[in-house]
Design a protein around this motif. Structure first.
Motif, PDB file in Angstrom:
ATOM      1  N   SER A  68     -25.507  36.624 -16.678  1.00  0.00           N
ATOM      2  CA  SER A  68     -26.926  36.294 -16.662  1.00  0.00           C
ATOM      3  C   SER A  68     -26.912  34.574 -15.768  1.00  0.00           C
ATOM      4  CB  SER A  68     -27.415  36.182 -17.828  1.00  0.00           C
ATOM      5  OG  SER A  68     -26.993  35.214 -18.680  1.00  0.00           O
ATOM      6  N   THR A  69     -25.708  33.925 -16.316  1.00  0.00           N
ATOM      7  CA  THR A  69     -26.005  32.598 -16.032  1.00  0.00           C
ATOM      8  C   THR A  69     -25.368  32.490 -14.407  1.00  0.00           C
ATOM      9  OG1 THR A  69     -25.549  31.641 -18.069  1.00  0.00           O
ATOM     10  CG2 THR A  69     -25.049  30.138 -16.463  1.00  0.00           C
ATOM     11  N   ALA A  70     -24.332  32.999 -14.037  1.00  0.00           N
ATOM     12  CA  ALA A  70     -23.852  33.036 -12.743  1.00  0.00           C
ATOM     13  C   ALA A  70     -24.816  33.658 -11.842  1.00  0.00           C
ATOM     14  CB  ALA A  70     -22.435  33.701 -12.674  1.00  0.00           C
ATOM     15  N   THR A  71     -25.355  34.670 -12.054  1.00  0.00           N
ATOM     16  CA  THR A  71     -26.565  35.166 -11.131  1.00  0.00           C
ATOM     17  C   THR A  71     -27.798  34.157 -11.238  1.00  0.00           C
ATOM     18  OG1 THR A  71     -25.849  37.606 -11.903  1.00  0.00           O
ATOM     19  CG2 THR A  71     -28.082  37.240 -11.140  1.00  0.00           C
ATOM     20  N   HIS A  72     -28.138  33.582 -12.184  1.00  0.00           N
ATOM     21  CA  HIS A  72     -29.302  32.732 -12.077  1.00  0.00           C
ATOM     22  C   HIS A  72     -28.876  31.593 -11.088  1.00  0.00           C
ATOM     23  CE1 HIS A  72     -33.035  30.402 -13.410  1.00  0.00           C
ATOM     24  NE2 HIS A  72     -31.919  29.172 -13.262  1.00  0.00           N
ATOM     25  N   LEU A  83     -15.982  38.641 -14.300  1.00  0.00           N
ATOM     26  CA  LEU A  83     -17.479  38.597 -14.538  1.00  0.00           C
ATOM     27  C   LEU A  83     -17.918  37.628 -13.708  1.00  0.00           C
ATOM     28  CD1 LEU A  83     -17.299  38.854 -18.465  1.00  0.00           C
ATOM     29  CD2 LEU A  83     -18.322  40.525 -16.943  1.00  0.00           C
ATOM     30  N   ALA A  84     -17.520  36.265 -13.722  1.00  0.00           N
ATOM     31  CA  ALA A  84     -18.107  35.340 -12.808  1.00  0.00           C
ATOM     32  C   ALA A  84     -18.032  35.920 -11.258  1.00  0.00           C
ATOM     33  CB  ALA A  84     -17.349  33.932 -12.824  1.00  0.00           C
ATOM     34  N   ARG A  85     -16.879  36.125 -10.810  1.00  0.00           N
ATOM     35  CA  ARG A  85     -16.769  36.503  -9.222  1.00  0.00           C
ATOM     36  C   ARG A  85     -17.763  37.650  -9.220  1.00  0.00           C
ATOM     37  NH1 ARG A  85     -13.027  35.731  -5.844  1.00  0.00           N
ATOM     38  NH2 ARG A  85     -13.686  33.584  -6.446  1.00  0.00           N
ATOM     39  N   ALA A  86     -18.022  38.744 -10.024  1.00  0.00           N
ATOM     40  CA  ALA A  86     -18.858  39.899  -9.899  1.00  0.00           C
ATOM     41  C   ALA A  86     -20.395  39.197  -9.537  1.00  0.00           C
ATOM     42  CB  ALA A  86     -18.936  40.934 -10.890  1.00  0.00           C
ATOM     43  N   ALA A  87     -20.783  38.347 -10.496  1.00  0.00           N
ATOM     44  CA  ALA A  87     -21.991  37.651 -10.557  1.00  0.00           C
ATOM     45  C   ALA A  87     -22.326  36.830  -9.453  1.00  0.00           C
ATOM     46  CB  ALA A  87     -22.310  37.281 -11.957  1.00  0.00           C
ATOM     47  N   ASP A  88     -21.338  36.106  -8.948  1.00  0.00           N
ATOM     48  CA  ASP A  88     -21.439  35.018  -7.835  1.00  0.00           C
ATOM     49  C   ASP A  88     -20.276  35.071  -7.129  1.00  0.00           C
ATOM     50  OD1 ASP A  88     -21.920  32.855  -6.157  1.00  0.00           O
ATOM     51  OD2 ASP A  88     -22.322  31.582  -7.836  1.00  0.00           O
ATOM     52  N   PRO A  89     -20.195  35.808  -5.754  1.00  0.00           N
ATOM     53  CA  PRO A  89     -19.098  35.785  -5.225  1.00  0.00           C
ATOM     54  C   PRO A  89     -19.067  34.560  -4.168  1.00  0.00           C
ATOM     55  CG  PRO A  89     -20.702  37.320  -4.249  1.00  0.00           C
ATOM     56  CD  PRO A  89     -21.217  36.772  -5.446  1.00  0.00           C
ATOM     57  N   TYR A  90     -19.842  33.851  -4.215  1.00  0.00           N
ATOM     58  CA  TYR A  90     -19.818  32.592  -3.305  1.00  0.00           C
ATOM     59  C   TYR A  90     -19.198  31.300  -3.970  1.00  0.00           C
ATOM     60  CZ  TYR A  90     -23.530  35.578  -1.344  1.00  0.00           C
ATOM     61  OH  TYR A  90     -24.241  36.552  -0.943  1.00  0.00           O
TER      62      TYR A  90
END
Length: 324
Positions: A122-126, A167-174
């Protein structure tokens, strides 16, 4: 009067450190101090990168398991946007920022895994696409090279580290994904253990992109192998960064300690600039007035580039000379 006015104008128009730096030069900020015009001015004119000191960690964001609090972090994100600053995300998993409700999940592996997954996702996506680097896990190694005895390690073993990166890479690949720690600046038992951990993560195909060297130093005690140690991590194909630099001394400051601090700051910046894959240096605060150091190390402080009155210290000019 004309001379005084001219000098004042020159002072106002002189370039900040950010205008001299060829790499990121960052600062840790707190939303609590944005009411100070001096704080805002220095933070905005001297630095081109911002790290949230506390506001992007699990406890402030996820204290209520049902309603994430991004408001404090967004104040800092807005500040960074107004001042054309990049943002380092800091940090998803850290043993000192665990919400009370998460602490209650000890020995309940499925529930703790689910909580970690929910928070990171949720945080990385936000913040997706708005952070150029993220400290994914923070301070997982003890001084003797063993794993830090945290709720995460006790309940999940070491698997939570790799899981957090995935998890972090999946949510924010940048964003570039970092592991971050202190007292790893020189070659020692702790940095060797971290090196071995990173080699293991890479062998597993874990999406780790970099290593953060915090750089919480004592005056006169910078390791002489700082650059060489960062280089060995860079040789693994990773970026490196100095992520939380401050250099403390006994209080009150003496002229000798301030001069040694200036030498040490210059050497820390040089260490980064000697490593091609060092992305930059972040100083852990704007002013000694709000530094974390005196609260955690009674009798010590004066660790930053600006004193409690926001005046530049010798260390500021030594950093400036390196950037020049």
């Amino acid at each position: 009067m004309k001379i005084i006015f001219f000098l004042a104008v020159i002072g106002l128009c002189s370039a900040g450190l950010r205008d001299r730096a060829s790499r990121k030069i960052g600062v840790a900020l707190s939303h609590l101090h944005l009411g100070s015009s001096q704080y805002q001015y220095i933070a905005g004119t001297e630095f081109n990168s911002m790290t949230a000191e506390w506001q992007m960690k699990w406890d402030p964001i996820g204290n209520d398991p049902n309603t994430p609090n991004f408001a404090w972090a967004e104040e800092l994100m807005s500040f960074a946007a107004r001042h054309n600053q990049s943002v380092r995300g800091h940090t998803f998993i850290w043993h000192s920022a665990v919400p009370t409700w998460v602490q209650a999940l000890e020995n309940n592996a499925p529930a703790l895994q689910a909580a970690i997954s929910s928070f990171i996702t949720s945080t990385a996506t936000h913040f997706r696409g708005r952070c150029y680097e993220w400290d994914v896990v923070n301070e997982v190694i003890e001084g003797d090279g063993s794993y830090r005895n945290t709720i995460f390690y006790r309940t999940l073993g070491t698997t939570y580290i790799a899981d957090a990166f995935r998890l972090a890479r999946a949510a924010d690949p940048y964003a570039k994904l970092f592991i971050n720690d202190y007292n790893i600046e020189g070659v020692n038992a702790k940095s060797n253990a971290l090196y071995n951990l990173v080699v293991s993560l890479l062998a597993q195909g874990v999406p780790i992109d970099g290593v953060g060297f915090q750089g919480h130093f004592i005056v006169g005690q910078l390791p002489t192998d700082f650059a060489a140690n960062m280089q060995r991590f860079a040789n693994l194909g990773l970026d490196v960064s100095i992520t939380e630099l401050d250099i403390r001394m006994n209080l009150p400051p003496t002229a000798a300690n301030l001069q040694q601090q200036a030498v040490d700051y210059a050497n820390a910046f040089r260490a980064c600039y000697q490593v091609a894959r060092c992305t930059g240096v972040t100083v852990w605060g704007v002013t000694d007035l709000y530094s974390w150091v005196p609260d955690f190390f009674p009798g010590q402080g004066a660790a930053l580039l600006f004193d409690e009155q926001y005046a530049t210290k010798p260390a500021y000019y030594s950093v400036e000379s390196v950037l020049n």
